[in-house]
Design an enzyme around this catalytic site. Structure first.
Site, PDB file in Angstrom:
ATOM      1  N   HIS A  93      -7.074  -6.477  -0.817  1.00  0.00           N
ATOM      2  CA  HIS A  93      -6.011  -5.502  -0.601  1.00  0.00           C
ATOM      3  C   HIS A  93      -4.989  -5.944   0.443  1.00  0.00           C
ATOM      4  CE1 HIS A  93      -4.144  -1.576  -0.666  1.00  0.00           C
ATOM      5  NE2 HIS A  93      -4.336  -1.417   0.631  1.00  0.00           N
ATOM      6  N   ASP A 127       0.849  -1.185   0.000  1.00  0.00           N
ATOM      7  CA  ASP A 127       0.000   0.000   0.000  1.00  0.00           C
ATOM      8  C   ASP A 127       0.895   1.250   0.000  1.00  0.00           C
ATOM      9  OD1 ASP A 127      -2.950   1.003   0.450  1.00  0.00           O
ATOM     10  OD2 ASP A 127      -1.800   2.004   2.023  1.00  0.00           O
TER      11      ASP A 127
END
Length: 324
Positions: free
Chosen positions: A299, A103
């Site tokens: 994610h 991320d």
């Protein structure tokens, strides 16, 4: 299982909490977390990589957890964050390291490799493709893409407003966030509001117990982390995006020279949003060894698919020769 230790180090003029695992004399891997996370997010990778013969470092990055959290947005420019990473490596006596990021930590890992290739033996990115240096500031591109529609990164540009929303009930926010962006969460029918005015308006509340990769005890660690830091530092990473773009444009260097590897989940909304960057990555890197997308994974790839991620990282990082 190899234990994970915690210690405080001074780096780049700030105090950082750093988790470590493995023999301090072994080759170093530094792991950079994303939003809204902390160094604890690498709990599944650290013992594994330590057992593979690495000294693994996972700091709470600037603004997060038990590390220093300056209040000014311009303190979170990417070149400053790169300096943090290099200074942490210096504190552990590591002239070179293998760098892994997820991320925002992935975006930072690319920047460490771009700005300081002489310090990076290899770089592995999870979730966020390397986009190069765009033609316009990020927020300008986002406004053109989203118009009047809600987009959380533009929402985060406002002072104080997102902090008030998310800090009102950190456990609820984190529980929603980890579920909504996971593989199962992304496959649900999102009940978003057409007139969304905050992030929670677009994050569905999960039904049922916590998943095995994010137990209630795990969630406690994250809640404690953000109760300590607050949300201003983490959100400032977004507020500094345009400043970072300006610095990178002035710098002018775009290519990534060290060996690189990219891994993401097919259900990750970042991948669904950044397909163009994903296709362009090979053009921007001298040695991109592979791009791997995992089925049914969202994610939080290093937690959702820990064993698979460990296997890929172990093979990539272990295949890189040490240099003097």
């Amino acid at each position: 299982m190899t234990p994970i230790k915690e210690q405080r180090v001074q780096a780049n003029g700030l105090d950082f909490l750093v988790r470590s695992a493995g023999d301090p004399s072994a080759p170093v891997v530094i792991m950079l977390h994303g939003f809204p996370e902390c160094g604890y997010s690498w709990r599944y990778q650290m013992p594994y990589l330590a057992d593979q013969g690495f000294h693994v470092l996972a700091p709470d990055l600037r603004g997060y957890g038990r590390s220093a959290a300056p209040k000014e947005a311009d303190a979170y420019r990417q070149d400053i964050l790169v300096s943090d990473v290099l200074a942490i490596l210096d504190a552990f006596g590591a002239p070179r390291a293998r760098v892994v990021g997820h991320d925002w930590g992935c975006a930072l890992a690319w920047q460490v490799a771009r700005q300081a290739p002489e310090r990076v033996l290899a770089v592995a990115g999870l979730s966020v493709p390397y986009p190069g240096i765009g033609p316009k500031p990020p927020t300008e591109q986002m406004r053109a893409a989203f118009g009047d529609r809600f987009f959380y990164q533009l929402y985060f540009q406002q002072p104080e407003v997102p902090e008030r929303e998310l800090e009102a009930d950190l456990r609820d926010f984190l529980r929603r966030m980890y579920h909504a962006l996971s593989g199962p969460g992304m496959k649900e029918k999102h009940r978003t509001h057409g007139n969304a005015t905050g992030l929670l308006d677009i994050l569905q509340r999960p039904q049922g117990p916590q998943p095995s990769w994010m137990t209630e005890a795990d969630l406690d660690v994250y809640v404690d982390s953000f109760e300590r830091s607050g949300m201003t530092g983490p959100i400032n990473w977004y507020r500094a995006m345009d400043l970072s773009w300006e610095q990178q444009r002035a710098d002018g260097r775009e290519r990534i020279h060290p060996p690189a590897f990219f891994l993401a989940g097919k259900e990750d909304p970042v991948i669904q949003f950044a397909g163009r960057a994903l296709k362009r990555m090979p053009e921007l890197m001298d040695n991109l060894t592979d791009i791997v997308l995992l089925d049914d994974v969202g994610h939080w790839i290093q937690m959702e698919a820990a064993d698979t991620v460990n296997d890929y990282l172990g093979r990539f990082l272990g295949g890189i020769e040490e240099t003097d």
